[in-house]
Write a protein that holds these residues in place. Structure first.
Motif, short mmCIF file in Angstrom:
data_model
loop_
_atom_site.label_atom_id
_atom_site.label_comp_id
_atom_site.label_asym_id
_atom_site.label_seq_id
_atom_site.Cartn_x
_atom_site.Cartn_y
_atom_site.Cartn_z
N ALA A 1 17.83 28.53 -9.97
CA ALA A 1 17.54 27.15 -10.32
C ALA A 1 16.98 26.45 -9.07
CB ALA A 1 18.80 26.45 -10.80
N LEU A 2 16.07 25.53 -9.26
CA LEU A 2 15.42 24.90 -8.12
C LEU A 2 15.44 23.38 -8.29
CD1 LEU A 2 13.84 25.25 -5.47
CD2 LEU A 2 11.74 25.32 -6.83
N ARG A 3 16.11 22.70 -7.36
CA ARG A 3 16.13 21.25 -7.33
C ARG A 3 15.59 20.78 -5.98
NH1 ARG A 3 19.12 18.33 -11.03
NH2 ARG A 3 20.23 19.57 -12.59
N LEU A 4 14.71 19.81 -6.02
CA LEU A 4 14.08 19.31 -4.80
C LEU A 4 14.30 17.81 -4.67
CD1 LEU A 4 10.73 21.22 -5.19
CD2 LEU A 4 12.50 21.72 -3.53
N PRO A 5 14.60 17.33 -3.46
CA PRO A 5 14.79 15.88 -3.27
C PRO A 5 13.46 15.13 -3.36
CG PRO A 5 15.78 17.17 -1.48
CD PRO A 5 14.87 18.08 -2.23
N LEU A 6 13.40 14.17 -4.27
CA LEU A 6 12.27 13.26 -4.34
C LEU A 6 12.63 12.05 -3.48
CD1 LEU A 6 9.54 12.56 -5.68
CD2 LEU A 6 10.84 11.38 -7.46
N VAL A 7 11.79 11.74 -2.50
CA VAL A 7 12.15 10.71 -1.53
C VAL A 7 11.07 9.64 -1.42
CG1 VAL A 7 13.57 12.28 -0.16
CG2 VAL A 7 11.16 11.96 0.43
N ALA A 8 11.52 8.46 -1.07
CA ALA A 8 10.63 7.40 -0.61
C ALA A 8 10.64 7.45 0.91
CB ALA A 8 11.10 6.04 -1.10
N VAL A 9 9.47 7.34 1.52
CA VAL A 9 9.37 7.34 2.98
C VAL A 9 8.71 6.04 3.43
CG1 VAL A 9 9.34 9.84 3.27
CG2 VAL A 9 7.20 8.64 2.86
N LEU A 10 9.17 5.54 4.55
CA LEU A 10 8.61 4.33 5.15
C LEU A 10 8.80 4.41 6.65
CD1 LEU A 10 11.41 1.83 4.90
CD2 LEU A 10 11.15 3.33 2.94
N SER A 11 8.19 3.50 7.34
CA SER A 11 8.26 3.53 8.80
C SER A 11 9.69 3.26 9.26
CB SER A 11 7.31 2.49 9.39
OG SER A 11 7.48 2.41 10.79
N ARG B 1 0.85 -1.20 0.00
CA ARG B 1 0.00 0.00 0.00
C ARG B 1 0.88 1.24 0.00
NH1 ARG B 1 -2.35 -1.36 5.61
NH2 ARG B 1 -0.10 -1.61 5.79
N LEU B 2 0.80 2.00 -1.08
CA LEU B 2 1.64 3.19 -1.23
C LEU B 2 0.78 4.44 -1.40
CD1 LEU B 2 4.27 1.83 -3.80
CD2 LEU B 2 4.48 1.92 -1.31
N GLY B 3 1.26 5.53 -0.82
CA GLY B 3 0.70 6.85 -1.09
C GLY B 3 1.70 7.63 -1.91
N PHE C 1 -0.39 2.99 10.18
CA PHE C 1 -0.32 1.62 9.66
C PHE C 1 -1.31 1.38 8.52
CE2 PHE C 1 1.11 1.53 14.04
CZ PHE C 1 2.35 0.93 13.92
N ALA C 2 -1.78 2.44 7.88
CA ALA C 2 -2.65 2.28 6.71
C ALA C 2 -1.84 2.21 5.42
CB ALA C 2 -3.65 3.43 6.63
N LEU C 3 -0.57 2.62 5.45
CA LEU C 3 0.31 2.59 4.29
C LEU C 3 1.62 1.91 4.64
CD1 LEU C 3 -0.03 6.26 2.90
CD2 LEU C 3 -1.11 4.21 1.97
N ASP C 4 2.22 1.28 3.64
CA ASP C 4 3.55 0.69 3.82
C ASP C 4 4.66 1.67 3.45
OD1 ASP C 4 2.68 -2.03 4.52
OD2 ASP C 4 1.88 -2.03 2.48
N GLY C 5 4.35 2.65 2.62
CA GLY C 5 5.36 3.62 2.21
C GLY C 5 4.76 4.68 1.32
N GLY C 6 5.61 5.60 0.89
CA GLY C 6 5.12 6.68 0.03
C GLY C 6 6.25 7.32 -0.75
N LEU C 7 5.86 8.08 -1.77
CA LEU C 7 6.80 8.85 -2.58
C LEU C 7 6.35 10.30 -2.55
CD1 LEU C 7 7.21 6.62 -5.79
CD2 LEU C 7 8.57 6.57 -3.70
N LEU C 8 7.29 11.22 -2.27
CA LEU C 8 6.93 12.63 -2.17
C LEU C 8 8.20 13.48 -2.22
CD1 LEU C 8 7.83 13.00 0.99
CD2 LEU C 8 5.51 12.22 1.44
#
Length: 294
Positions: free
Chosen positions: A261-271, A95-97, A139-146
């Protein structure tokens, strides 16, 4: 206390309706009510406010709810782990958000996960960063991308893995005057009819806290932005990963933006919880090899 009694209670708390909860649990309404009463007896407290219909949880019920979700999540992880050891790869559901800007990066992860866990299913739901954090903590998600922001970076309950440094790009139709330029200053971008992503879309300020762009339209998906660009009138400010959505015949120009110039970190998050569930570990193991933990 039986696991299914706890499952009935959590389902009722989420549905706020006895009939719907009983239907989801595959039991009759009296059976569900009796199970919750047995759970209350085992715990020695009342969990729901009694009435002719669902009237809410007691204060004790509110305290039990997050514990119940955690216990059910751990029990599900145990079953997935044991089943996966027998069959090769995990079963169950990942389950991903995912925030709109991160959707383009998702296939790199889901393809690897599917290859390693062909019996598992994947659910990827569009969410805000706040919803993703709440989902992981609850505990409704296992991880996410943001995109990484201060609230996510400072959250000790989350583990973060940087996937890429996403550059913000200016997008326009091929016949737009800016299409011939190599770079587009932010001050020039704001003179155009712009469509951007919705809440949480980061843009630099002018030093006085005023954003350097004013969006004429905000969309909650990259697909919505692409549809406007194909229409011919609109320009857009998009993350670099937007290029993956373009078809060969689109001809849409993507140009770097400057000053600044604008660079932003795209991250995976998990518990960050230890031990992590098998599903969370499987998600982490499918992140790109070049990613670095934060």
């Amino acid at each position: 206390m039986l696991i299914r009694h706890l499952e009935y209670f959590v389902t009722l708390a989420e549905e706020e309706h006895f009939g719907r909860a009983a239907e989801l649990c595959g039991v009759s309404q009296p059976t569900l009510s009796q199970a919750i009463r047995k759970l209350e007896q085992d715990l020695g407290v009342a969990l729901i406010v009694r009435g002719k219909r669902f009237m809410g949880l007691t204060a004790e019920g509110e305290r039990v709810l997050p514990w119940g979700r955690q216990i059910l999540s751990d029990f599900g992880s145990l079953k997935d782990d044991l089943s996966g050891r027998r069959k090769g790869g995990l079963t169950g559901q990942l389950r991903l958000g995912v925030t709109p800007a991160a959707m383009a990066a998702l296939p790199r992860i889901t393809e690897r996960f599917e290859e390693r866990n062909p019996l598992a299913r994947i659910t990827a739901s569009p969410m805000t960063a706040e919803q993703i954090v709440q989902g992981i903590e609850g505990f409704a998600l296992d991880g996410g991308l943001l995109w990484l922001d201060d609230a996510v970076a400072g959250n000790a309950a989350l583990s973060r893995v940087v996937l890429a440094q996403e550059e913000m790009m200016f997008a326009c139709p091929p016949d737009h005057p800016f299409a011939a330029e190599k770079t587009i200053p932010w001050r020039d971008a704001m003179t155009q009819p712009l469509v951007t992503l919705g809440a949480g879309f980061p843009v630099p300020g002018d030093g006085a806290g005023k954003p350097l762009i004013r969006a004429g339209i905000t969309c909650n998906s990259l697909a919505g932005i692409l549809a406007h660009l194909r229409g011919g009138l609109w320009c857009a400010v998009v993350p670099q990963g937007f290029a993956a959505l373009l078809a060969p015949g689109d001809g849409i120009a993507l140009r770097s933006m400057t000053a600044p110039a604008l660079r932003l970190p795209l991250v995976a998050v998990l518990s960050a919880r230890d031990p992590q569930s098998p599903m969370v570990r499987a998600f982490r193991d499918c992140l790109p090899a070049q990613a670095a933990g934060t």
